[in-house]
Design a protein around this motif. Sequence first.
Motif, PDB file in Angstrom:
ATOM      1  N   VAL A   1       0.830  -1.203   0.000  1.00 33.87           N
ATOM      2  CA  VAL A   1       0.000   0.000   0.000  1.00 33.87           C
ATOM      3  C   VAL A   1       0.870   1.260   0.000  1.00 33.87           C
ATOM      4  O   VAL A   1       0.682   2.156  -0.826  1.00 33.87           O
ATOM      5  CB  VAL A   1      -0.961  -0.001   1.210  1.00 33.87           C
ATOM      6  N   VAL A   2       1.845   1.321   0.899  1.00 37.97           N
ATOM      7  CA  VAL A   2       2.678   2.528   0.992  1.00 37.97           C
ATOM      8  C   VAL A   2       3.472   2.730  -0.296  1.00 37.97           C
ATOM      9  O   VAL A   2       3.564   3.844  -0.820  1.00 37.97           O
ATOM     10  CB  VAL A   2       3.607   2.442   2.215  1.00 37.97           C
ATOM     11  N   ASN A   3       4.019   1.630  -0.848  1.00 35.44           N
ATOM     12  CA  ASN A   3       4.765   1.762  -2.099  1.00 35.44           C
ATOM     13  C   ASN A   3       3.870   2.252  -3.225  1.00 35.44           C
ATOM     14  O   ASN A   3       4.301   3.035  -4.072  1.00 35.44           O
ATOM     15  CB  ASN A   3       5.408   0.434  -2.482  1.00 35.44           C
ATOM     16  N   GLY A   4       2.602   1.787  -3.257  1.00 29.81           N
ATOM     17  CA  GLY A   4       1.661   2.272  -4.272  1.00 29.81           C
ATOM     18  C   GLY A   4       1.434   3.762  -4.132  1.00 29.81           C
ATOM     19  O   GLY A   4       1.387   4.498  -5.128  1.00 29.81           O
ATOM     20  N   VAL A   5       1.298   4.226  -2.890  1.00 32.02           N
ATOM     21  CA  VAL A   5       1.068   5.657  -2.671  1.00 32.02           C
ATOM     22  C   VAL A   5       2.292   6.462  -3.100  1.00 32.02           C
ATOM     23  O   VAL A   5       2.160   7.509  -3.750  1.00 32.02           O
ATOM     24  CB  VAL A   5       0.728   5.926  -1.187  1.00 32.02           C
ATOM     25  N   ILE A   6       3.494   5.937  -2.786  1.00 33.64           N
ATOM     26  CA  ILE A   6       4.717   6.647  -3.202  1.00 33.64           C
ATOM     27  C   ILE A   6       4.771   6.759  -4.721  1.00 33.64           C
ATOM     28  O   ILE A   6       5.065   7.813  -5.275  1.00 33.64           O
ATOM     29  CB  ILE A   6       5.971   5.908  -2.680  1.00 33.64           C
ATOM     30  N   LYS A   7       4.429   5.632  -5.402  1.00 33.45           N
ATOM     31  CA  LYS A   7       4.400   5.655  -6.863  1.00 33.45           C
ATOM     32  C   LYS A   7       3.476   6.749  -7.381  1.00 33.45           C
ATOM     33  O   LYS A   7       3.861   7.553  -8.225  1.00 33.45           O
ATOM     34  CB  LYS A   7       3.893   4.306  -7.385  1.00 33.45           C
ATOM     35  N   SER A   8       2.234   6.777  -6.866  1.00 38.55           N
ATOM     36  CA  SER A   8       1.276   7.740  -7.411  1.00 38.55           C
ATOM     37  C   SER A   8       1.724   9.170  -7.104  1.00 38.55           C
ATOM     38  O   SER A   8       1.491  10.079  -7.883  1.00 38.55           O
ATOM     39  CB  SER A   8      -0.117   7.481  -6.855  1.00 38.55           C
ATOM     40  N   PHE A   9       2.406   9.349  -5.981  1.00 39.44           N
ATOM     41  CA  PHE A   9       2.940  10.663  -5.628  1.00 39.44           C
ATOM     42  C   PHE A   9       3.970  11.110  -6.668  1.00 39.44           C
ATOM     43  O   PHE A   9       3.929  12.232  -7.178  1.00 39.44           O
ATOM     44  CB  PHE A   9       3.568  10.544  -4.235  1.00 39.44           C
ATOM     45  N   VAL A  10       4.892  10.193  -7.010  1.00 37.40           N
ATOM     46  CA  VAL A  10       5.919  10.515  -8.007  1.00 37.40           C
ATOM     47  C   VAL A  10       5.275  10.801  -9.364  1.00 37.40           C
ATOM     48  O   VAL A  10       5.636  11.765 -10.052  1.00 37.40           O
ATOM     49  CB  VAL A  10       6.931   9.352  -8.110  1.00 37.40           C
ATOM     50  N   PHE A  11       4.282   9.970  -9.747  1.00 36.15           N
ATOM     51  CA  PHE A  11       3.598  10.194 -11.028  1.00 36.15           C
ATOM     52  C   PHE A  11       2.901  11.551 -11.022  1.00 36.15           C
ATOM     53  O   PHE A  11       2.879  12.248 -12.045  1.00 36.15           O
ATOM     54  CB  PHE A  11       2.563   9.097 -11.289  1.00 36.15           C
TER      55      PHE A  11
ATOM     56  N   ASP B   1       7.607   3.934 -13.787  1.00 34.04           N
ATOM     57  CA  ASP B   1       7.039   2.749 -13.145  1.00 34.04           C
ATOM     58  C   ASP B   1       8.032   1.595 -13.167  1.00 34.04           C
ATOM     59  O   ASP B   1       8.193   0.881 -12.179  1.00 34.04           O
ATOM     60  CB  ASP B   1       5.736   2.358 -13.839  1.00 34.04           C
ATOM     61  N   VAL B   2       8.703   1.426 -14.298  1.00 32.83           N
ATOM     62  CA  VAL B   2       9.718   0.363 -14.380  1.00 32.83           C
ATOM     63  C   VAL B   2      10.784   0.589 -13.320  1.00 32.83           C
ATOM     64  O   VAL B   2      11.143  -0.315 -12.550  1.00 32.83           O
ATOM     65  CB  VAL B   2      10.358   0.334 -15.786  1.00 32.83           C
ATOM     66  N   VAL B   3      11.294   1.826 -13.249  1.00 35.80           N
ATOM     67  CA  VAL B   3      12.369   2.130 -12.304  1.00 35.80           C
ATOM     68  C   VAL B   3      11.890   1.921 -10.871  1.00 35.80           C
ATOM     69  O   VAL B   3      12.549   1.250 -10.060  1.00 35.80           O
ATOM     70  CB  VAL B   3      12.849   3.579 -12.519  1.00 35.80           C
ATOM     71  N   LEU B   4      10.719   2.493 -10.549  1.00 39.65           N
ATOM     72  CA  LEU B   4      10.224   2.403  -9.174  1.00 39.65           C
ATOM     73  C   LEU B   4       9.952   0.960  -8.780  1.00 39.65           C
ATOM     74  O   LEU B   4      10.274   0.540  -7.671  1.00 39.65           O
ATOM     75  CB  LEU B   4       8.945   3.231  -9.016  1.00 39.65           C
ATOM     76  N   THR B   5       9.344   0.187  -9.708  1.00 34.61           N
ATOM     77  CA  THR B   5       9.053  -1.206  -9.389  1.00 34.61           C
ATOM     78  C   THR B   5      10.334  -1.976  -9.133  1.00 34.61           C
ATOM     79  O   THR B   5      10.426  -2.763  -8.191  1.00 34.61           O
ATOM     80  CB  THR B   5       8.271  -1.856 -10.541  1.00 34.61           C
ATOM     81  N   ALA B   6      11.351  -1.716  -9.976  1.00 34.35           N
ATOM     82  CA  ALA B   6      12.630  -2.412  -9.799  1.00 34.35           C
ATOM     83  C   ALA B   6      13.219  -2.088  -8.434  1.00 34.35           C
ATOM     84  O   ALA B   6      13.714  -2.967  -7.737  1.00 34.35           O
ATOM     85  CB  ALA B   6      13.604  -2.006 -10.910  1.00 34.35           C
TER      86      ALA B   6
END
Lengths: 262, 153
Positions: free
Chosen positions: A200-210, A251-256
């Motif tokens: 959940v937290v990683n998803g929120v960080i992703k959407s924040f960066v996007f 997304d690729v970078v963040l997921t990695a």
Amino acid sequence: MPVARTIRNLGHRTVEAVWRIGYASRFFAMILLHSGTSFRRFQLTIKEVYFTGVMSLVIILVAGLFVGVVLGLQGYETLKSYGSESSLGELVALSLVRELGPVLGALLFASRAGSAMTAEIGLMKATEQLAAMEMMSINPISRVIAPRFWSGVISMPILAAMFSVVGVFGGYLVGVVYIGVDNGSFWSQMQASVDFQHDVVNGVIKSFVFGIAVTAISLFEGYDAPPTAEGVSHATTRTVVESSLVILMLDVVLTAVMFRGV
Amino acid sequence: MERAKLDLWVGMFVVAGFAALAILAFKVGNLDSLSMSDTYVLKANFGNIGGLKASASVKSAGVVVGRVTDIKLNPESYEAQVTIKVDKHYQFPKDSLIGIMTSGLLGDQYLSLKPGVDDDMLKNGDVIKQARSAIVLEDLIGQVVASKAESAK
């Protein structure tokens, strides 16, 4: 000399590209530097949150529901062949929270709110409203650009979280209500596998960066647009194309980094 | 649009966003089950833990009573030392039996705690003596093959 011309062309394009990156970075730095007004006069930002966030709700919620429904249907078909239909909740929730919520939310946000931002700023520039502001010694970046930037940064994580929630509900509708997967195992397997910090937290960080990326691109393209009808139309197209590519690349970078710890 | 209405919409938007996050944390995720209010710590040593992972659930009669917090290899006995966190509401006798089970054929592995009959209860930091290791499919097949070979002689 065709060879010399080709090389000159290449040089020109390289210089142009580097100049543009530098200009964009300076523009981004200026936004951050002149952000004081958007917090001191928070009403300006609130107004933009209404236009970028609240007005994007319909498309985000409807799309999220459909994505969840499709995930439920497709996931069930695949899981059925392993006899593990009860993991449907796990599949739906993990795909949404980790990837689809932030990524699809940001893609929709870019085409719904980002393009509107570019067109608005571009038209303001074309009709010399930004120049008029400078004449009145009002800094257009702090008065017009920065509030829009922060509204996007605030709205994006909220929209992505709502996307995920509605998607899980869509998966529940198809999986449990329509197909008849066991309600208890749907939720318990989901809860057993979705970790708050990791997912959940990683998803929120992703959407924040996007959110930062999409709004920065949209505003820059609008600010940089040639002050003509054609220029604004090109800038709007570029916003959607560039934002989409940057979202998927990030997304690729963040997921990695998040899930493989590279 | 007038200011009050605008504020109301944006306020509702933000509240709905936090509500969505809360749903993700508590309904979709496992935040509530990990942060049990009062817990005590137990330990158990296993010869083989199979695919048990940290944060796997500890169940008694199928009810989740705790979580695995830590898994280490004991460098002296070469056994896996599993630390678990159990809800204070549930007390177990000293001679309780702990085993590694699998939910379904392909499901996650979890710990099952079978209560014993002792009058003394397990306390914080105690080691559960009776621990049954995970059943490894390859070992099982090996045993069957060996016994078949034995009987064929």
